[in-house]
Write an enzyme that holds these catalytic residues in place. Sequence first.
Site, PDB file in Angstrom:
ATOM      1  N   GLU A  44       9.248 -29.366 -42.116  1.00 40.36           N
ATOM      2  CA  GLU A  44       8.782 -30.563 -42.812  1.00 40.36           C
ATOM      3  C   GLU A  44       9.165 -31.835 -42.054  1.00 40.36           C
ATOM      4  O   GLU A  44       8.368 -32.777 -41.956  1.00 40.36           O
ATOM      5  CB  GLU A  44       9.367 -30.620 -44.231  1.00 40.36           C
ATOM      6  CG  GLU A  44       8.968 -29.445 -45.104  1.00 40.36           C
ATOM      7  CD  GLU A  44       9.958 -28.300 -45.073  1.00 40.36           C
ATOM      8  OE1 GLU A  44      10.156 -27.661 -46.112  1.00 40.36           O
ATOM      9  OE2 GLU A  44      10.543 -28.036 -43.993  1.00 40.36           O
ATOM     10  N   CYS A  69      13.900 -27.143 -48.657  1.00 39.03           N
ATOM     11  CA  CYS A  69      15.307 -26.998 -49.041  1.00 39.03           C
ATOM     12  C   CYS A  69      15.786 -28.214 -49.831  1.00 39.03           C
ATOM     13  O   CYS A  69      15.253 -29.312 -49.719  1.00 39.03           O
ATOM     14  CB  CYS A  69      16.178 -26.772 -47.809  1.00 39.03           C
ATOM     15  SG  CYS A  69      16.148 -28.124 -46.615  1.00 39.03           S
ATOM     16  N   LEU A 287      16.346   9.587 -38.987  1.00 37.55           N
ATOM     17  CA  LEU A 287      15.091   9.011 -39.465  1.00 37.55           C
ATOM     18  C   LEU A 287      14.654   9.638 -40.792  1.00 37.55           C
ATOM     19  O   LEU A 287      14.287   8.928 -41.736  1.00 37.55           O
ATOM     20  CB  LEU A 287      14.005   9.195 -38.408  1.00 37.55           C
ATOM     21  CG  LEU A 287      14.167   8.364 -37.128  1.00 37.55           C
ATOM     22  CD1 LEU A 287      13.214   8.859 -36.039  1.00 37.55           C
ATOM     23  CD2 LEU A 287      13.938   6.886 -37.400  1.00 37.55           C
TER      24      LEU A 287
END
Length: 339
Positions: A44, A69, A287
């Site tokens: 921003e 934020c 896995l």
Amino acid sequence: MCLELARKAFGNTYPNPMVGCVIVCNDTIIGEGYHRKAGEAHAEINALNSVTRTDLLSQSTLYVNLEPCSHYGKTPPCSDAIIQHKIKRVVIACTDSNPEVSGKGIEKMRKAGVEVELGVLEEEARQLNCRFFTFMEKKRPYIILKWAQTQDKFIDLAPHLKTYKKGLWISDEIGKKLVHTWRTEEQAILVGTNTADIDNPQLTARLVSGSNPLRVTIDLHNRLSDGLFLKDQSSPTIIFSLNPPESKQNLEYVPVSHRDTLWKELFSDLYMRNIQSIIIEGGYIILQDLINKKLWDEARIFTGPGFFREGIPAPSISGVFSHEKKIGNSVLSYFYQKN
């Protein structure tokens, strides 16, 4: 466009999310920016600083893929800057899961009279920052499983068919280079004891430019040789053990209390280190165990052109198929965990 801007910083913003910002006045883009690196200005601010006609800001709409934020970190709050510049309207894809922000930036802007619209392209925005959201919401890294398999779905030859110890390459050099690129994009990479012992991998990104991931392996009974690349202290490495020896520079041994709690302790430890993503390049046992326990988010599977006829089977996965593409001599398939 906002999402495309954010994606430019892929792999460079940890532990922050990827954020892009576009400012529009009368259907014309007057400013744009993205968060380039942790500690530097947020999207921003970069977008606001790119605007030459600041008198137009009070008539403008600011588009951003994540809630601005509201707290002081390494940089001042973006919501404050938006209010100070008198932005008329803000369109946000999704709220920030960080408890320091979550909803507070939106509330602050609305109280100041800013028109806020939420939820535009929310699914796409959450997928873009899936590592950040997984880390914040599940308190663990985003887990990527990776393996290569033959046409008949084996990941290695049967031991009695091998004429040498080192593992075989199923994909080609093009696939190998892509894997090294992935290593620069994720924060950690893990192999199991057998893979570390048999293949002696370096787990670095030496074929491309970029940072090496944190190397992680499991050696519960301390049977790995000191001569392995993973113990060469050239790059930060963590080894999880039931009875850890003394740590050295760039080689840290971390205790595990029990085999049954290995994954919980391992991922909790990585979470405490702010590790948001990890690639698992283990063998079948690791896995498949993670798949069975639903401890994975994404799987990337190379299917090479060859056949082994018999050998170590490839893991069986039941996630949601996303897409596939040709990479060198192989087909690369992407799967995602069912929600």
